[in-house]
Write an enzyme that holds these catalytic residues in place. Structure first.
Site, short mmCIF file in Angstrom:
data_model
loop_
_atom_site.label_atom_id
_atom_site.label_comp_id
_atom_site.label_asym_id
_atom_site.label_seq_id
_atom_site.Cartn_x
_atom_site.Cartn_y
_atom_site.Cartn_z
N CYS A 105 0.83 -1.20 0.00
CA CYS A 105 0.00 0.00 0.00
C CYS A 105 0.87 1.27 0.00
CB CYS A 105 -0.97 -0.05 1.18
SG CYS A 105 -2.26 1.19 1.07
N GLU A 146 -0.76 -8.34 4.88
CA GLU A 146 -0.53 -8.50 6.33
C GLU A 146 -1.83 -8.49 7.11
OE1 GLU A 146 -0.67 -5.78 4.84
OE2 GLU A 146 -0.66 -3.99 6.11
N HIS A 165 -3.61 -5.54 1.27
CA HIS A 165 -2.88 -5.68 2.53
C HIS A 165 -2.73 -7.15 2.91
CE1 HIS A 165 -2.43 -1.50 4.05
NE2 HIS A 165 -3.36 -1.28 3.14
#
Ligand code: ADP
Ligand code: MG
Lengths: 77, 228, 758, 77
Positions: free
Chosen positions: B88, B200, B198
């Protein structure tokens, strides 16, 4: 040309001002970040300027926190 | 021994802890922070530039962070072939730094968008996707205002031809209007990879999905092979 | 210093009185100030008094009333009086939370107003040493068909998104209602929840004579001085006027750094007290810190870092520039404090010291420019008794909602209208603009369950448990009956928590009302607080904080009386928090059963359906709290035991809307028969379908589990009403049948809001 | 003055263009929204312009997607 009004916090300008010295530009001051809106309107310069000022007042700018300045760029090609 | 992953922390970072959690939750990886003022990478085997709003994203997303002291070391590490992942805001920084092709523009909707999307793996020729199947679909969230990947037509063709498009949004799910549904691209060598989704935030069933582990798992395997 | 003898009512120079009045002080209040000072106030003192004695800071019209709220409980760590409330959530952790309004600034400049509202409530939470982990927003606007509403909605949501996303705190929930009385005076309430180590909670009392007062964060400009500019010594030109912006600009980057900096100072135990700078800036934060610590403070305004040249001392004292905090530091720790601040690139400046004389003394370099007794500022403001009077017609003050549905609409038509109506339709348009994931705690996202669920994880402490959070309030129903309506708001919040298996630990609230000097507004306020107190006692939930926002009126009159209730609860097992939606994955084998739990007695009074028909009438049916509380406990236990696959409480739009949501969100149909409810409650068809009221929860789950549950739930009300299956929602009640395909339910529900905005 | 490069979708400009007719301005075309950055730098006009162009190239603009134009506004007071 739309600018943050004097006295109004300009976090963008501050961020740029703080970033420039790291690039070796350490004599830059009073950085302000505003918006540039360009548009084409028909009519003669006087009325166009007046109309665009009205657009700024009503939509393009936020008169509470921004000031604006209208510049005529000459007739469109 | 676990491979060391440095997670860069810029002022205004938001998802650095999430990246840390994701890396530490991946067997074979161990994360530590790399503050923006650091001049070396403290022996990191891979670097992550996490999501967030570095320097408030004032001016342009990623533009100011790209000049943080730590970035010199990151750029050098990348040029030497070290694996660098930008998520991002990290993707935006890598584009601004010229490590990845193209640029990220404001979403077509002009709005921030936070939603789960499906992306397909287009290239497995990066350390982050080497463990994925070509065409594999991953469910991961996106959350950004400036995620519309763009490159002038010639550059975009080159990027496609060189197989640098790594992730694409599944048909009709492009959340930002990016060119050719691109969700993530790599550099020519494949060692630098940036993506808007994302990964993560997709490492635990409890909080949504575990598909992000496919990327972190690939990295772990890649690092254990090269450091072995 | 002035030596004029004060003779209340006579001796005041006319200039002083008119200035005081321009600043909102009554003549009697000015007299009292003179008496407390033993002289006339100078300009700076007048400015400080006028702000500290304002409704906003002094709670002149609400303080006595708030004493009715129960505030104690075994889990309460900090109650009202601190910057935010705190409850014990085990494992050495505290959950800290508060809700606050930013209504007026948002009505003037919606983007910045809402953004700085988020910034402000975050500061209240990290002021007690907690890391903010979640924001919820509660918004009220006028009719969505007006350009003004669309503009306010767009900009308010964008402002919350811009600040919350960028500061890095997840916005995990909230609510939006559209009603004509909010057209001019929109409401923007924001709630923040944070986590702290229990042993690191910080209070705001200034202590330790000789300790330093250190100002942290942004520089001080002329923000928010507008109203007090009558005090400026120089004549004001137009251009100067522009230099006192009434709109404050938020800087989330500054706040992001300020949060990290303050939390590190707290974690390393380097500071003795911490306080945010909110309304009335330094004036209020310093006097409140001094008051709580029973000390005095000497401040030097010349030390305060300025954004603007030429600021006068009074401007520095009352400026409302954002992203600033104040802390108290022992001199020997100053260097450590400054070095941590440098690390976070946060400005830190000692601007004063703690004294033992109980006075707030203000210096401009060597010159004393103000000297006020702290108790006079904080405690001696006169409190006013409300003069409540119940109006003959409770709803007369409010314009009727526009009728968009006929009085004789068929049930199916009514359901379609409700499902896509502004108040019932999906809020996805708004919440997708918020980062609800940052922090890696979000177990239940917006629209997945009735309450937001966040994993309880902080500072290296990981638990299996979670926090559930909800924020609720329905102004229209409160207008119909302030007492019952407020009880319902508390019950609704508690029901939302029950649906995810959470037990409420504490409540925060924001009382948004009109002008309390009007008897009918005073009556609404009084009854609402009484209702909140009753509901909290019945549920055994303490009020740990809140906020009061009065004088919310537009040219057409007051807003609906709008108490907003926020609750935080505890979920023992984060993995067991079901969604609101029906689950179609077991279809084919043995489909899930659907049941209605609770003493639900639906009525059309004050309902969304009546609103759509343009005919809201005063009055709500009374109900017993005890069985509702018991039913919520039964639902909670069933959820915790993993017996149910979904749980969704019945609220706006009644049972039919509730079921349609379960279907739309689950992507699977259901066959429902409402005859059991019609018979039990002896109500008509329309009331069964669209009636509202507390105490109803729709659950679904495997047959055996629900049958087992029915034994335990019998005494609180348990009706098996159908099965999860098929491509449509079919509801039979008496002679009527409603059929709505899953696809259409989804379309109506999801397009309702965006369709109105384009 | 920093402008989105020609040929790149400018949703901000489009949004303004769509909003104007509703306010009664229906003859406005080609709206583009850019950024206006104002700063003070010491030096004579030629060198200042050159330096600011360099700043644009390196930081203030992204040459892949934006074009820039530097205007000197005269000496600071
Ligand atoms: N409606 C309410 N219910 C309970 N406590 C309240 C309410 N309104 C205000 N309080 C309490 O009064 C104190 C002052 O509130 P406020 O002025 O909003 O604080 P701050 O200046 O820190 O934002 C706080 O401790 C707050 O929790
Ligand atoms: Mg406070």
């Amino acid at each position: 040309m739309i600018r943050p009004k004097e006295g109004i916090l300009d976090p963008q300008g501050q961020a740029v001002e703080r970033a420039l010295p790291a690039l070796g530009y350490d004599d830059v001051a009073h950085v302000h970040v505003g918006r540039l809106i360009e548009l084409e309107v028909g009519g003669d310069e006087r009325t166009v300027t007046a109309r665009v000022e009205e657009m700024c007042e009503r939509l393009l700018a936020n008169p509470l926190i921004e000031s604006y300045e209208v510049q005529a760029a000459g007739a469109a090609p | 021994m676990s491979a060391r992953v440095g997670v860069v922390v810029f002022p205004g970072a938001c998802d650095e802890e999430d990246a840390l959690i994701a890396v530490n939750g991946t067997p074979g990886l161990e994360a530590r922070y790399l503050p923006h003022g650091e001049r070396d990478l403290k022996g990191a085997d891979a670097v992550i530039l996490p999501g967030g709003f570095s320097y408030g994203d004032y001016l342009r997303a990623g533009a100011i962070a790209r000049f943080a002291p730590v970035m010199e070391a990151v750029i050098e590490f990348a040029r030497e072939g070290g694996p660098v992942l930008g998520i991002c805001n990290g993707f935006q920084v890598l584009c601004e730094a010229g490590l990845l092709p193209g640029a990220l523009l404001v979403n077509e909707s002009l709005k921030f968008v936070c939603r789960q999307v499906v992306v397909a793996v287009d290239s497995t020729a990066t350390p982050f996707t080497s463990g994925c199947e070509p065409g594999e679909q991953l469910s991961v969230p996106v959350k950004h205002t400036t995620g519309r990947w763009f490159a002038p037509p010639k550059l975009a063709d080159q990027v496609e031809a060189a197989g640098q498009v790594v992730l694409r949004y599944a048909a009709d799910t492009n959340p930002n209007g990016s060119l050719r549904d691109v969700a993530g691209v790599a550099n020519e060598d494949g060692n630098v990879f940036g993506l808007m989704p994302h990964a993560e935030h997709a490492v635990d069933e409890l909080t949504g999905s575990t598909d992000g582990l496919r990327l972190f798992g690939s990295l772990a395997r890649h690092l254990s092979a090269v450091t072995a | 210093m002035s030596e004029v003898a004060v003779n209340p009512g006579s001796g005041l120079p006319p200039g002083l009185l008119s200035q005081a009045e321009a600043l909102g002080l009554k003549r009697s209040e000015l007299d009292l100030i003179c008496e407390l000072l033993g002289r006339e106030p100078n300009q700076l003192e007048l400015a400080v008094f006028s702000l500290l004695w304002s409704e906003h800071c002094a709670y002149k019209h609400s303080k006595k009333l708030l004493r009715k709220l129960p505030t104690e409980g075994p889990r309460v760590l900090m109650g009202p009086g601190e910057n935010a409330g705190a409850v014990d959530v085990g494992d050495g952790l505290a959950a800290v939370f508060k809700v606050e309004s930013h209504n007026h600034p948002s009505a003037v400049e919606p983007f910045q107003g809402a953004a700085t509202g988020v910034g402000g409530i975050l500061r209240d939470v990290f002021a007690v040493g907690a890391r903010p982990i979640a924001v919820l927003d509660s918004l009220r606007f006028g009719d969505p068909d007006t350009p003004r509403t669309r503009y306010l909605l767009e900009r308010v949501v964008a402002g919350i998104a811009a600040y919350g996303n960028s500061v890095g705190v997840a916005t995990v929930g909230g609510e939006i209602y559209f009603e004509p009385p909010y057209e001019q005076n929109c409401l923007v309430n924001a709630m923040c929840v944070g986590l702290a180590r229990k042993d690191r909670l910080v209070r705001s009392a200034a202590t330790g004579v000789g300790n330093l007062i250190v100002l942290l964060g942004a520089r001080t400009g002329r923000d928010g001085i507008g109203g007090a500019s009558v005090l400026a010594s120089a004549e004001l030109s137009e251009a100067d006027h522009d230099k006192r912006p009434s709109v404050q600009i938020g800087d989330p980057l500054e706040e992001n750094k300020l949060i990290e900096c303050c939390l590190q100072l707290v974690d390393q135990e380097l500071i003795a007290a911490l306080q945010d700078l909110g309304a009335a800036g330094l004036a209020s934060s310093t006097s409140e810190m001094a008051s709580k610590g029973g000390v005095g403070l000497d401040l030097d305004v010349s030390k305060v870092p300025r954004r603007e040249p030429g600021m006068e001392p009074f401007e520095v004292m009352i400026s409302e520039s954002q992203e600033r905090m104040l802390c108290v530091v022992e001199p020997k720790r100053l260097d450590d404090v400054l070095s941590i601040c440098a690390r976070w690139e946060t400005r830190a400046t000692p601007i004063g010291t703690v004294t033992d004389n109980g006075r707030l003394r203000v210096f401009d370099g060597g010159e004393e420019v103000g000297d006020m007794p702290v108790p006079a500022l904080v405690d001696e403001c006169p409190l006013y008794d409300l003069e409540p009077a119940e109006p003959a017609d409770r709803l007369r003050a409010f314009a009727d909602p526009r009728a968009v549905l006929g009085h004789d609409s068929e049930p199916e038509e009514s359901l379609r209208a409700l499902l896509s109506s502004a108040n019932v339709a999906s809020r996805r348009w708004a919440f997708e603009q918020y980062d609800f994931l940052v922090g890696s705690r979000t177990v239940r996202r917006p629209e997945q369950a009735d309450a937001s669920v966040l994993r309880l994880m902080h500072a290296g402490i990981e638990t299996e448990r979670a926090l559930a959070i909800s924020i609720d309030g329905n102004g229209r129903r409160v207008a119909c009956d302030p007492y019952i309506g407020t009880i319902e708001a508390v019950c609704e919040c508690a029901a939302n928590l029950s649906c995810v298996g959470a037990e409420p630990l504490g409540l925060t609230n924001c009382l948004n009302f009109g002008n309390p000097e009007k008897p009918h507004v005073a009556w609404q306020l009084t009854r609402a607080v009484e209702g909140m107190a009753s509901a909290c006692r019945a549920l055994d939930v303490p009020v740990v904080g809140g906020n009061v926002s009065l004088y919310n009126e537009g040219p057409e009159g007051p807003i609906y009386p709008t108490p907003i209730v926020g609750m935080v609860g505890e979920v023992p097992d984060a993995r067991r928090s079901p969604s609101s939606a029906f689950n179609g994955s077991r279809e084919g084998s043995r489909p899930d059963l659907v049941a209605l739990i609770g003493p639900f007695r639906p009525a059309l009074a004050g309902s969304e359906l009546e609103k759509l028909r343009g005919s809201v009438v005063p009055g709500l049916p009374p109900f017993d709290l005890r069985p509702v509380v018991e039913a919520l406990a039964v639902v909670r236990e069933a959820v915790r035991a993993g017996e149910v696959a979904s749980a969704h409480d019945v609220s706006d739009g009644g049972l039919a809307a509730c079921l349609a949501e379960c279907v739309a969100l689950g992507g699977v149909g259901a066959e429902i028969d409402l005859d059991p409810l019609v018979h039990r409650e002896r109500i008509d068809l329309e009331a069964a379908l669209f009636g509202e009221g507390p105490g109803g929860v729709v659950v679904s789950g495997p047959r055996e589990a629900l049958l087992a549950l029915s034994n335990r739930a019998h005494r609180v009300g348990f009706l098996a009403i159908g099965t999860v299956r098929g491509p449509e929602l079919r509801i039979a009640a008496g002679a009527a049948t409603i059929a709505l395909s899953v696809e259409e339910a989804g379309r109506l529900f999801h397009s309702g809001l965006p369709a109105r905005l384009s």
